[in-house]
Scaffold this motif. Structure first.
Motif, PDB file in Angstrom:
ATOM      1  N   SER A 285     -10.654  50.717 137.064  1.00 36.04           N
ATOM      2  CA  SER A 285     -11.107  50.733 135.678  1.00 36.04           C
ATOM      3  C   SER A 285     -12.605  50.476 135.623  1.00 36.04           C
ATOM      4  CB  SER A 285     -10.354  49.675 134.867  1.00 36.04           C
ATOM      5  OG  SER A 285     -10.549  48.385 135.431  1.00 36.04           O
ATOM      6  N   LEU A 286     -13.220  50.922 134.540  1.00 36.71           N
ATOM      7  CA  LEU A 286     -14.663  50.792 134.356  1.00 36.71           C
ATOM      8  C   LEU A 286     -14.944  50.186 132.991  1.00 36.71           C
ATOM      9  CD1 LEU A 286     -15.786  54.345 135.536  1.00 36.71           C
ATOM     10  CD2 LEU A 286     -15.947  52.251 136.871  1.00 36.71           C
ATOM     11  N   SER A 287     -15.994  49.397 132.913  1.00 35.98           N
ATOM     12  CA  SER A 287     -16.473  48.938 131.615  1.00 35.98           C
ATOM     13  C   SER A 287     -17.349  50.029 131.009  1.00 35.98           C
ATOM     14  CB  SER A 287     -17.279  47.651 131.768  1.00 35.98           C
ATOM     15  OG  SER A 287     -18.479  47.903 132.502  1.00 35.98           O
ATOM     16  N   ALA A 288     -17.677  49.874 129.736  1.00 38.40           N
ATOM     17  CA  ALA A 288     -18.538  50.855 129.074  1.00 38.40           C
ATOM     18  C   ALA A 288     -19.901  50.916 129.753  1.00 38.40           C
ATOM     19  CB  ALA A 288     -18.694  50.505 127.591  1.00 38.40           C
ATOM     20  N   ILE A 289     -20.392  49.766 130.228  1.00 37.21           N
ATOM     21  CA  ILE A 289     -21.702  49.733 130.901  1.00 37.21           C
ATOM     22  C   ILE A 289     -21.637  50.495 132.218  1.00 37.21           C
ATOM     23  CG2 ILE A 289     -23.401  48.221 131.985  1.00 37.21           C
ATOM     24  CD1 ILE A 289     -22.695  46.104 129.914  1.00 37.21           C
ATOM     25  N   GLU A 290     -20.547  50.339 132.961  1.00 38.25           N
ATOM     26  CA  GLU A 290     -20.405  51.056 134.237  1.00 38.25           C
ATOM     27  C   GLU A 290     -20.285  52.558 134.025  1.00 38.25           C
ATOM     28  OE1 GLU A 290     -18.178  47.818 137.122  1.00 38.25           O
ATOM     29  OE2 GLU A 290     -17.000  48.864 135.604  1.00 38.25           O
ATOM     30  N   VAL A 291     -19.564  52.971 132.968  1.00 34.87           N
ATOM     31  CA  VAL A 291     -19.497  54.400 132.652  1.00 34.87           C
ATOM     32  C   VAL A 291     -20.884  54.932 132.341  1.00 34.87           C
ATOM     33  CG1 VAL A 291     -18.554  56.120 131.080  1.00 34.87           C
ATOM     34  CG2 VAL A 291     -17.127  54.224 131.815  1.00 34.87           C
ATOM     35  N   ALA A 292     -21.664  54.178 131.563  1.00 35.88           N
ATOM     36  CA  ALA A 292     -23.016  54.612 131.210  1.00 35.88           C
ATOM     37  C   ALA A 292     -23.908  54.700 132.450  1.00 35.88           C
ATOM     38  CB  ALA A 292     -23.620  53.645 130.193  1.00 35.88           C
ATOM     39  N   GLU A 293     -23.731  53.779 133.416  1.00 34.80           N
ATOM     40  CA  GLU A 293     -24.534  53.830 134.644  1.00 34.80           C
ATOM     41  C   GLU A 293     -24.200  55.066 135.465  1.00 34.80           C
ATOM     42  OE1 GLU A 293     -23.791  50.235 136.688  1.00 34.80           O
ATOM     43  OE2 GLU A 293     -25.121  49.005 135.444  1.00 34.80           O
ATOM     44  N   ILE A 294     -22.907  55.356 135.577  1.00 35.81           N
ATOM     45  CA  ILE A 294     -22.492  56.514 136.369  1.00 35.81           C
ATOM     46  C   ILE A 294     -23.005  57.807 135.753  1.00 35.81           C
ATOM     47  CG2 ILE A 294     -20.479  57.854 137.105  1.00 35.81           C
ATOM     48  CD1 ILE A 294     -19.001  55.205 137.418  1.00 35.81           C
ATOM     49  N   LEU A 295     -22.962  57.875 134.438  1.00 38.19           N
ATOM     50  CA  LEU A 295     -23.326  59.115 133.743  1.00 38.19           C
ATOM     51  C   LEU A 295     -24.673  58.975 133.051  1.00 38.19           C
ATOM     52  CD1 LEU A 295     -19.788  59.736 132.246  1.00 38.19           C
ATOM     53  CD2 LEU A 295     -20.719  60.589 134.379  1.00 38.19           C
ATOM     54  N   SER A 296     -25.603  58.290 133.706  1.00 39.22           N
ATOM     55  CA  SER A 296     -26.892  58.017 133.079  1.00 39.22           C
ATOM     56  C   SER A 296     -27.696  59.281 132.803  1.00 39.22           C
ATOM     57  CB  SER A 296     -27.711  57.076 133.976  1.00 39.22           C
ATOM     58  OG  SER A 296     -27.881  57.656 135.267  1.00 39.22           O
ATOM     59  N   LEU A 297     -27.429  60.369 133.542  1.00 42.10           N
ATOM     60  CA  LEU A 297     -28.190  61.602 133.328  1.00 42.10           C
ATOM     61  C   LEU A 297     -27.641  62.420 132.170  1.00 42.10           C
ATOM     62  CD1 LEU A 297     -28.823  62.743 136.985  1.00 42.10           C
ATOM     63  CD2 LEU A 297     -30.433  61.729 135.403  1.00 42.10           C
ATOM     64  N   TYR A 298     -26.428  62.090 131.733  1.00 42.76           N
ATOM     65  CA  TYR A 298     -25.856  62.833 130.618  1.00 42.76           C
ATOM     66  C   TYR A 298     -25.941  61.959 129.374  1.00 42.76           C
ATOM     67  CZ  TYR A 298     -22.639  65.433 127.689  1.00 42.76           C
ATOM     68  OH  TYR A 298     -22.089  66.139 126.657  1.00 42.76           O
ATOM     69  N   GLU A 299     -26.688  62.384 128.378  1.00 45.51           N
ATOM     70  CA  GLU A 299     -26.926  61.546 127.207  1.00 45.51           C
ATOM     71  C   GLU A 299     -26.660  62.324 125.922  1.00 45.51           C
ATOM     72  OE1 GLU A 299     -30.858  60.103 127.534  1.00 45.51           O
ATOM     73  OE2 GLU A 299     -30.477  58.902 129.313  1.00 45.51           O
ATOM     74  N   PRO A 300     -25.396  62.581 125.599  1.00 41.39           N
ATOM     75  CA  PRO A 300     -25.102  63.210 124.317  1.00 41.39           C
ATOM     76  C   PRO A 300     -25.398  62.238 123.184  1.00 41.39           C
ATOM     77  CG  PRO A 300     -23.096  62.526 125.378  1.00 41.39           C
ATOM     78  CD  PRO A 300     -24.200  62.267 126.362  1.00 41.39           C
ATOM     79  N   ASP A 301     -25.508  62.748 121.985  1.00 38.98           N
ATOM     80  CA  ASP A 301     -25.945  61.937 120.851  1.00 38.98           C
ATOM     81  C   ASP A 301     -24.980  60.803 120.541  1.00 38.98           C
ATOM     82  OD1 ASP A 301     -28.126  63.533 120.631  1.00 38.98           O
ATOM     83  OD2 ASP A 301     -27.223  64.883 119.156  1.00 38.98           O
ATOM     84  N   GLN A 302     -23.691  61.094 120.518  1.00 34.86           N
ATOM     85  CA  GLN A 302     -22.733  60.111 120.046  1.00 34.86           C
ATOM     86  C   GLN A 302     -21.671  59.725 121.064  1.00 34.86           C
ATOM     87  OE1 GLN A 302     -21.096  61.850 116.514  1.00 34.86           O
ATOM     88  NE2 GLN A 302     -22.969  61.590 115.331  1.00 34.86           N
ATOM     89  N   THR A 303     -21.475  60.530 122.080  1.00 43.05           N
ATOM     90  CA  THR A 303     -20.335  60.313 122.968  1.00 43.05           C
ATOM     91  C   THR A 303     -20.388  58.960 123.662  1.00 43.05           C
ATOM     92  OG1 THR A 303     -20.126  62.669 123.348  1.00 43.05           O
ATOM     93  CG2 THR A 303     -19.077  61.208 124.934  1.00 43.05           C
ATOM     94  N   MET A 304     -21.523  58.619 124.269  1.00 37.83           N
ATOM     95  CA  MET A 304     -21.603  57.381 125.022  1.00 37.83           C
ATOM     96  C   MET A 304     -21.409  56.168 124.127  1.00 37.83           C
ATOM     97  SD  MET A 304     -21.779  58.455 128.007  1.00 37.83           S
ATOM     98  CE  MET A 304     -21.852  56.829 128.721  1.00 37.83           C
TER      99      MET A 304
END
Length: 572
Positions: A285-304
């Protein structure tokens, strides 16, 4: 008091005690029956609180569920006073109180009397409204075994104390409620597991049908995240592939759309996390912060902003050098991943890996079909056109000898000589074409095959090799075709009898070079359609494998053709 009166009092007390005991048994029996009438948690809690108050003569009650982090939520209430109903029950949703604090501290293990209710005191102090003269309540912890679940609070106007028997009854009811809640949790978990595996079956069927539509790994990744978005309610899904030791964000599903990001490298911190996941072979499992770190190059407006947690699992590809990771984002308002979610994700990864292997097998079947067709065409050309050209060459030579045998040369003798020369050139070209269609000699190695081919074309080929490792079949054949075309160009245009072929192998790439010291591209015909077609085919072969082709030519230094192809990771 005389003896008859004492006996009468004892008898009345016994009768009263028996009546209280019967009432308690009726209460527990009624509550147990109520708890078994529904599998809907909220409906069950509302019903059981109302029934408990009705049986005990109390007037108000409410229930808090408290998670491991100490966050609480009022999940049921009955006949709350108006002061606690203001602003959509805001006093029950915000702030804190003595009983919740005691629960968080681990000091609330049995039913107790609460002398001061902070929520009711605040209602009086800030004049929120009528409290129905409720000032005290009993607090009973909800538990199932050793697991603490929350609190049950009950109260009545002007009731400032609960007897031991009342507290014991409330504690017994609380145990029943806690056990029922745990049973419902298990029921929901099993139901969720069944739903997830039903979706897994539908996803796997759709993916199996779609595999034949995919031509490469990029298309496969896009299809996977697209189908995940169609069959599951996850707001985010991504596939990360490991290429040449680097993790690349390959395909993303978010905002109901699919995007390809095959050039986006994840951060070093995320790469370390990916390696741990791959080595563990387990979903985590991942926290929201870990998901954001993994997908740091993908920055949609609202998804993250809408992702509260996530899951990640390695894709167990069996092809050497192929490594992938599947990342799932779970939206806010949804419970975080439980064991059933992680188990299902591992099964999902197995299905994706099986589809990937089916794709590779389909590619191999297509490649074998192409090889068989080239071999068939080579045999047909050798048995038909090649023999006709050879016969034409012999016939032209015989006719030329007859026409030049007389003292006075026949006017057609020169034309017959041209026919013989052209037929020999056509025969040579046909043999080269047959050799290209049917690459005999590759079993002895790429360089040996090119040296044999160069010799057949009248060239002396000098070979040079650096590095030791095996080449995948598709890369070896592509370099064979590029080398053939380059040697053909040298024979036709360089006006030199020799060429140099070098092969440099490293951990991540192969550099293949064919060079000559001829007159260079500046003096070569540039209007030949065959030449331009050959160069474009060489570039296409290199680019189809993720590589590049460079051609450097000058009239003084000759021409150098260099193909750089990335190599998959080769496990030792």
């Amino acid at each position: 008091m005389n003896k008859p009166q004492l006996a009468l009092a004892k008898g009345e007390k016994t009768v009263m005690s028996e009546e209280v005991g019967m009432q308690e048994m009726v209460t527990l029996k009624t509550i147990a029956e109520t708890l078994n009438t529904s599998n809907d948690l909220n409906l069950m809690l509302d019903t059981v609180v109302g029934k408990l108050l009705e049986l005990t003569g109390l007037t108000a009650g409410w229930m808090f569920l408290i998670n491991e982090r100490g966050d609480y939520a009022c999940v049921s209430d009955y006949n709350l006073p108006p002061a606690l109903l203001r602003k959509d029950k805001e006093p029950m949703r915000t702030g804190t109180c003595w009983c919740v604090n005691r629960f968080r501290d681990g000091r609330l293990n049995h039913a107790v009397n609460i002398i001061n209710c902070k929520r009711l005191e605040d209602a009086v102090e800030f004049q929120w409204g009528d409290t129905h003269d409720i000032t005290h309540h009993a607090t009973v912890p909800l538990r199932s075994g050793d697991k603490m679940l929350g609190l049950l609070n009950v109260a009545a106007p002007a009731k400032e104390h609960f007897s031991d028997s009342e507290l014991a009854l409330l504690q017994g009811v609380a145990y029943q409620i806690g056990s029922a809640m745990d049973r419902m949790r298990l029921y929901r978990a099993e139901q969720q597991r069944a739903d997830l595996y039903a979706k897994l079956g539908e996803f796997s069927t759709a993916l199996g049908l779609a595999v034949n539509e995919c031509s490469n790994s990029d298309a496969f990744s896009v299809k996977v995240v697209q189908l995940l978005g169609q069959h599951y309610d996850w707001p985010f899904a991504a596939i990360i592939q490991q290429k040449n030791g680097m993790f690349v964000l390959q395909a993303v599903y978010a905002d109901n759309k699919v995007r390809t990001l095959s050039s986006a490298l994840v951060s070093s911190e995320a790469a370390n996390h990916m390696n741990r996941v791959i080595h563990s072979h387990r979903a985590t499992s991942l926290s929201a912060i870990e998901v954001a770190e993994i997908l740091s190059l993908y920055e949609p407006d609202q998804t993250m902003n809408s992702i509260a947690s996530g899951m990640v699992v390695s894709l167990p590809y069996h092809t050497p050098g192929e490594t992938g990771v599947l990342v799932i984002g779970i939206g806010t308002g949804t419970a975080g991943p439980v064991q059933a979610d992680l188990e299902m994700l591992e099964a999902l990864a197995e299905h994706i890996a099986a589809a990937w292997e089916s794709l590779k097998l389909a590619e191999n079947r297509r490649e074998l079909a192409r090889l068989e067709e080239r071999n068939r065409l080579a045999r047909d050309l050798h048995d038909s056109v090649n023999q006709i050209l050879f016969s034409l060459s012999l016939t032209a030579k015989g006719a030329e000898s007859m026409l030049t045998a007389s003292e006075q040369a026949h006017p057609a003798a020169e034309a017959m000589k041209d026919i013989r020369t052209l037929s020999q050139e056509a025969l040579k070209e046909m043999r080269a074409l047959i050799m290209q269609l049917r690459p005999a000699g590759l079993e002895a190695g790429l360089l040996h095959a090119l040296q044999e081919y160069g010799t057949s074309q009248g060239l002396q080929v000098v070979m040079n090799r650096t590095g030791m490792r095996s080449l995948p079949r598709n890369i070896e054949e592509a370099l064979w075709r590029i080398g053939q075309e380059a040697l053909n160009n040298i024979r036709k245009h360089a006006d030199v009898p020799s060429a140099e072929v070098s092969l440099k192998l490293s951990e991540h790439e192969v550099v293949f070079t064919v060079a000559d010291h001829g007159i260079g591209g500046a003096q070569r015909p540039k209007t030949s359609s065959g030449n331009s077609l050959g160069l474009s085919i060489m570039k296409e072969r290199a680019e189809s494998l993720g590589g590049r082709l460079e051609i450097v030519s000058s009239s003084r230094k000759g021409t150098t053709v260099t193909a750089v192809i990335p190599l998959p990771f080769e496990s030792v």
